[in-house]
Design an enzyme around this catalytic site. Sequence first.
Site, PDB file in Angstrom:
ATOM      1  N   HIS A  37       0.882  -1.178   0.000  1.00 31.56           N
ATOM      2  CA  HIS A  37       0.000   0.000   0.000  1.00 31.56           C
ATOM      3  C   HIS A  37       0.920   1.228   0.000  1.00 31.56           C
ATOM      4  O   HIS A  37       2.013   1.184   0.569  1.00 31.56           O
ATOM      5  CB  HIS A  37      -0.822  -0.055   1.282  1.00 31.56           C
ATOM      6  CG  HIS A  37      -1.893   0.972   1.415  1.00 31.56           C
ATOM      7  ND1 HIS A  37      -1.629   2.277   1.747  1.00 31.56           N
ATOM      8  CD2 HIS A  37      -3.238   0.895   1.282  1.00 31.56           C
ATOM      9  CE1 HIS A  37      -2.757   2.956   1.819  1.00 31.56           C
ATOM     10  NE2 HIS A  37      -3.765   2.138   1.533  1.00 31.56           N
ATOM     11  N   ASP A  79       3.260  -4.305   8.073  1.00 27.56           N
ATOM     12  CA  ASP A  79       1.976  -3.627   7.906  1.00 27.56           C
ATOM     13  C   ASP A  79       0.889  -4.680   8.129  1.00 27.56           C
ATOM     14  O   ASP A  79       0.649  -5.524   7.270  1.00 27.56           O
ATOM     15  CB  ASP A  79       1.901  -3.029   6.489  1.00 27.56           C
ATOM     16  CG  ASP A  79       0.576  -2.333   6.238  1.00 27.56           C
ATOM     17  OD1 ASP A  79      -0.356  -2.507   7.052  1.00 27.56           O
ATOM     18  OD2 ASP A  79       0.471  -1.631   5.215  1.00 27.56           O
ATOM     19  N   GLN A 124      -4.274  -5.448   7.114  1.00 29.72           N
ATOM     20  CA  GLN A 124      -5.233  -6.376   6.508  1.00 29.72           C
ATOM     21  C   GLN A 124      -5.159  -7.771   7.129  1.00 29.72           C
ATOM     22  O   GLN A 124      -5.802  -8.693   6.633  1.00 29.72           O
ATOM     23  CB  GLN A 124      -5.010  -6.464   4.978  1.00 29.72           C
ATOM     24  CG  GLN A 124      -5.179  -5.142   4.259  1.00 29.72           C
ATOM     25  CD  GLN A 124      -6.612  -4.599   4.315  1.00 29.72           C
ATOM     26  OE1 GLN A 124      -7.558  -5.302   4.693  1.00 29.72           O
ATOM     27  NE2 GLN A 124      -6.781  -3.340   3.944  1.00 29.72           N
ATOM     28  N   LYS A 158     -10.250  -0.297  10.403  1.00 29.05           N
ATOM     29  CA  LYS A 158     -10.368  -1.508   9.570  1.00 29.05           C
ATOM     30  C   LYS A 158     -10.682  -2.736  10.416  1.00 29.05           C
ATOM     31  O   LYS A 158     -10.814  -3.835   9.892  1.00 29.05           O
ATOM     32  CB  LYS A 158      -9.066  -1.752   8.805  1.00 29.05           C
ATOM     33  CG  LYS A 158      -8.790  -0.690   7.746  1.00 29.05           C
ATOM     34  CD  LYS A 158      -7.527  -1.014   7.007  1.00 29.05           C
ATOM     35  CE  LYS A 158      -7.011   0.158   6.202  1.00 29.05           C
ATOM     36  NZ  LYS A 158      -7.808   0.460   5.013  1.00 29.05           N
ATOM     37  N   CYS A 207      -4.749   2.364  -3.580  1.00 33.41           N
ATOM     38  CA  CYS A 207      -3.480   2.871  -3.013  1.00 33.41           C
ATOM     39  C   CYS A 207      -2.342   1.877  -3.226  1.00 33.41           C
ATOM     40  O   CYS A 207      -1.440   1.771  -2.375  1.00 33.41           O
ATOM     41  CB  CYS A 207      -3.610   3.218  -1.535  1.00 33.41           C
ATOM     42  SG  CYS A 207      -4.793   4.506  -1.212  1.00 33.41           S
TER      43      CYS A 207
HETATM   44  N1  PLP Z   1      -1.742  -0.500   4.710  1.00 33.59           N
HETATM   45  C1  PLP Z   1      -2.689  -1.227   4.126  1.00 33.59           C
HETATM   46  C2  PLP Z   1      -2.367  -2.608   3.645  1.00 33.59           C
HETATM   47  C3  PLP Z   1      -3.969  -0.708   3.964  1.00 33.59           C
HETATM   48  O1  PLP Z   1      -4.915  -1.442   3.373  1.00 33.59           O
HETATM   49  C4  PLP Z   1      -4.239   0.611   4.417  1.00 33.59           C
HETATM   50  C5  PLP Z   1      -5.568   1.246   4.194  1.00 33.59           C
HETATM   51  O2  PLP Z   1      -6.145   1.138   3.157  1.00 33.59           O
HETATM   52  C6  PLP Z   1      -3.210   1.328   5.030  1.00 33.59           C
HETATM   53  C7  PLP Z   1      -1.973   0.750   5.156  1.00 33.59           C
HETATM   54  C8  PLP Z   1      -3.412   2.720   5.549  1.00 33.59           C
HETATM   55  O3  PLP Z   1      -4.262   2.727   6.633  1.00 33.59           O
HETATM   56  P1  PLP Z   1      -4.848   4.115   7.191  1.00 33.59           P
HETATM   57  O4  PLP Z   1      -5.352   4.871   6.007  1.00 33.59           O
HETATM   58  O5  PLP Z   1      -5.928   3.705   8.083  1.00 33.59           O
HETATM   59  O6  PLP Z   1      -3.747   4.834   7.835  1.00 33.59           O
END
Ligand code: PLP
Length: 415
Positions: free
Chosen positions: A127, A204, A207, A230, A370
Amino acid sequence: MREDFPILGKSVNGHPLVYLDSAATSQKPRQVLDAERDFLTRSNAAVHRGAHTLAAEATDLFEDARTTVAGFVGAAPEQLVWTSGATAGLNLVAYAIGNATLGRGAPASARFALRPGDELVVTEAEHHANLIPWQELATRTGAALRHIPVRDDGTLDLDAAASLIGDRTRVVAFTHVSNVLGIVNPVAELVALARDAGALTVLDACQSAPHLPLDLPALGIDLAVFSGHKMLGPYGVGGLYGRADVLEALPPFLTGGSMITTVTLDSAEYLPAPQRFEAGTQPVGPAIGLAVAVRYLEGVGLPAIHAHEQRLAARMGEGLREIPGIRLLGDAAGAERVGLWAFDVEGVHAHDAGQYLDSLGIAVRVGHHCAAPLHRRFGVTASVRASAALYNTDDDVDRFVEGVRGIRPYFGAGA
Ligand code: PLP
């Protein structure tokens, strides 16, 4: 359980809502909404500062929430830093390493300082939140950014990882589960490669945290982030987990109130972790809501949630594979997955496909989610993504698959 999520009873465009966009943001149960409201109506006060009873009550609730959320990922409370979300957590880590490179922090911070020729490693499946902060760090420090490629079936190329991660590698930052491919990445293998190279690991877990049992210390990871909204929790709160020695040595990123011991007009000394990373007023109500969210997930049981979502993923995959013109991104045979599929619809733009599904009351995400470089790697600029959570049912999946079956005929793009 669905009755705990009032929004799931809604009709959209004349159809009962099928919500398959939980990877973007999950729905929130009543218990979470009630917890935030109860805090604000009964216990709200500034934490860690006031000498009055209400402030002590608010502080206890806030710190109990830390203990609960840390426990959810197998950690001790002092290993959990509150952030405003995963993006904030990843930037915190990258900027803290940048500060160490500038010579900031305690003497122990020097272990994070980057030198010319050092390398930061990410994967092709990140992401943007776990890519751009490392690009920025590389630009600021002169380190090089390398990436582990993704194979055609969506799995990471571990042979390439083994040759890429070496003496020069200082950070290996990777996603536990890609928000496009839905495949659970081999954390143990990547941690082992990074350890051998003496590199810091950053996971990260956005998910994975809502979908499978997560024990971050057992995974051997140094630092990890997750995002409250999430995982059935409120917006504006997330967690940064760190190994105790790593958090202790890392210099701060944001500075200001609540993270200091003594301050003069010229200098300041900082509190230990986690407070050293929590400058300013924290998202107290959302943190308390997130604690209730993780208790809700634990109440259902993460193993049961994972099994349920894997079954939904299999049902969805089987249905989609039968539809002409649908290409699944990351359809690795036998891979451990969460309930998420992204796909291309031949001859129809993802946005049109998404609008058609929306007209049937089916909420999916369209675009590059993203993760633009990953889409480019699969030769598309956008995809349709359906992502399930614990509250989705077989009926949701069947309505979704039927909906997808109608896309190409509707747009005259094929059977
Ligand atoms: N990392 C992953 C894999 C994500 O799916 C997301 C959100 O879509 C993020 C990071 C970023 O999360 P946040 O926008 O809640 O900071």
